[in-house]
Design a protein around this motif. Structure first.
Motif, short mmCIF file in Angstrom:
data_model
loop_
_atom_site.label_atom_id
_atom_site.label_comp_id
_atom_site.label_asym_id
_atom_site.label_seq_id
_atom_site.Cartn_x
_atom_site.Cartn_y
_atom_site.Cartn_z
N PHE A 47 -110.24 -25.04 -102.33
CA PHE A 47 -109.39 -26.07 -102.95
C PHE A 47 -107.98 -25.93 -102.43
O PHE A 47 -107.60 -24.94 -101.83
CB PHE A 47 -109.44 -25.97 -104.48
CG PHE A 47 -108.94 -24.67 -105.06
CD1 PHE A 47 -107.60 -24.51 -105.37
CD2 PHE A 47 -109.81 -23.62 -105.30
CE1 PHE A 47 -107.14 -23.32 -105.90
CE2 PHE A 47 -109.36 -22.43 -105.84
CZ PHE A 47 -108.02 -22.28 -106.14
N ARG A 48 -107.16 -26.98 -102.64
CA ARG A 48 -105.77 -27.02 -102.20
C ARG A 48 -104.87 -27.29 -103.39
O ARG A 48 -105.26 -27.93 -104.35
CB ARG A 48 -105.57 -28.08 -101.14
CG ARG A 48 -106.41 -27.77 -99.91
CD ARG A 48 -106.16 -28.60 -98.72
NE ARG A 48 -105.29 -28.29 -97.64
CZ ARG A 48 -104.64 -27.19 -97.30
NH1 ARG A 48 -104.65 -26.17 -98.06
NH2 ARG A 48 -103.93 -27.09 -96.21
N ILE A 49 -103.61 -26.82 -103.27
CA ILE A 49 -102.61 -26.98 -104.32
C ILE A 49 -101.35 -27.52 -103.68
O ILE A 49 -100.99 -27.11 -102.57
CB ILE A 49 -102.29 -25.61 -104.95
CG1 ILE A 49 -103.56 -24.94 -105.43
CG2 ILE A 49 -101.27 -25.74 -106.05
CD1 ILE A 49 -103.38 -23.47 -105.67
N SER A 50 -100.67 -28.45 -104.35
CA SER A 50 -99.40 -28.96 -103.82
C SER A 50 -98.55 -29.49 -104.96
O SER A 50 -99.04 -29.79 -106.04
CB SER A 50 -99.63 -30.05 -102.78
OG SER A 50 -100.25 -31.16 -103.36
N GLY A 51 -97.24 -29.59 -104.69
CA GLY A 51 -96.33 -30.11 -105.71
C GLY A 51 -94.92 -30.20 -105.19
O GLY A 51 -94.60 -29.72 -104.11
N VAL A 52 -94.06 -30.85 -105.97
CA VAL A 52 -92.65 -31.04 -105.64
C VAL A 52 -91.85 -30.72 -106.88
O VAL A 52 -92.27 -30.99 -107.99
CB VAL A 52 -92.38 -32.49 -105.18
CG1 VAL A 52 -90.90 -32.71 -104.93
CG2 VAL A 52 -93.19 -32.84 -103.96
N SER A 53 -90.67 -30.10 -106.69
CA SER A 53 -89.80 -29.81 -107.83
C SER A 53 -88.36 -30.16 -107.48
O SER A 53 -87.99 -30.21 -106.31
CB SER A 53 -89.90 -28.32 -108.22
OG SER A 53 -89.45 -27.52 -107.15
N ALA A 54 -87.55 -30.41 -108.48
CA ALA A 54 -86.13 -30.69 -108.29
C ALA A 54 -85.34 -29.80 -109.24
O ALA A 54 -85.81 -29.45 -110.31
CB ALA A 54 -85.83 -32.16 -108.57
N GLY A 55 -84.17 -29.43 -108.82
CA GLY A 55 -83.33 -28.56 -109.64
C GLY A 55 -82.73 -27.46 -108.79
O GLY A 55 -82.64 -27.57 -107.57
N LEU A 56 -82.37 -26.39 -109.41
CA LEU A 56 -81.71 -25.29 -108.74
C LEU A 56 -82.75 -24.46 -107.99
O LEU A 56 -83.30 -23.50 -108.50
CB LEU A 56 -80.96 -24.43 -109.75
CG LEU A 56 -79.98 -23.42 -109.20
CD1 LEU A 56 -78.95 -24.09 -108.30
CD2 LEU A 56 -79.29 -22.70 -110.33
N THR A 57 -83.07 -24.85 -106.76
CA THR A 57 -84.06 -24.18 -105.92
C THR A 57 -83.41 -23.77 -104.62
O THR A 57 -82.85 -24.60 -103.91
CB THR A 57 -85.24 -25.14 -105.62
OG1 THR A 57 -85.81 -25.58 -106.84
CG2 THR A 57 -86.29 -24.46 -104.78
N PHE A 58 -83.46 -22.48 -104.32
CA PHE A 58 -82.91 -21.96 -103.06
C PHE A 58 -83.87 -20.91 -102.52
O PHE A 58 -84.29 -20.02 -103.26
CB PHE A 58 -81.54 -21.31 -103.26
CG PHE A 58 -80.49 -22.26 -103.71
CD1 PHE A 58 -79.92 -23.17 -102.83
CD2 PHE A 58 -80.05 -22.26 -105.02
CE1 PHE A 58 -78.95 -24.05 -103.25
CE2 PHE A 58 -79.08 -23.14 -105.45
CZ PHE A 58 -78.53 -24.04 -104.57
N GLY A 59 -84.22 -20.98 -101.26
CA GLY A 59 -85.04 -19.95 -100.63
C GLY A 59 -86.51 -20.28 -100.60
O GLY A 59 -86.91 -21.44 -100.68
N GLY A 60 -87.32 -19.26 -100.47
CA GLY A 60 -88.76 -19.45 -100.38
C GLY A 60 -89.49 -18.22 -100.86
O GLY A 60 -88.92 -17.13 -100.98
N SER A 61 -90.77 -18.37 -101.12
CA SER A 61 -91.60 -17.26 -101.57
C SER A 61 -93.06 -17.53 -101.26
O SER A 61 -93.46 -18.67 -101.03
CB SER A 61 -91.42 -17.02 -103.07
OG SER A 61 -91.93 -18.12 -103.79
#
Length: 82
Positions: A47-61
């Motif tokens: 299966f696959r997972i995806s999404g989008v978010s807005a707000g105070l987001t910096f960097g990656g993990s």
């Protein structure tokens, strides 16, 4: 009388094993994507997972998850918005 009781008993649900890797990155607006495997009744279901978010987001993990999915009658019962 036994037929009445058998018809009233709930259907049995099973448990599957879930493993997936999830990546998240962003600069104010973030995006998430990942993929995984559900092992259910000795079969493997990708299966696959995806999404989008807005707000105070910096960097990656990147995160690896391992767990169980309960109350499954069919492999497709894992689909949904979480």
């Amino acid at each position: 009388m036994a037929v009445v009781f058998a018809a009233m008993s709930p259907a049995r649900a099973d448990t599957g094993t879930v493993r997936f890797k999830f990546f998240k990155a962003g600069w104010f607006v973030g995006a998430q994507t990942g993929s995984g495997i559900l092992k259910f009744h000795k079969e493997l279901y990708p299966f696959r997972i995806s999404g989008v978010s807005a707000g105070l987001t910096f960097g990656g993990s990147s995160t690896d998850f391992v767990g169980t999915a309960t109350n499954l009658k069919h492999a497709t019962d894992i689909e949904g918005v979480y």
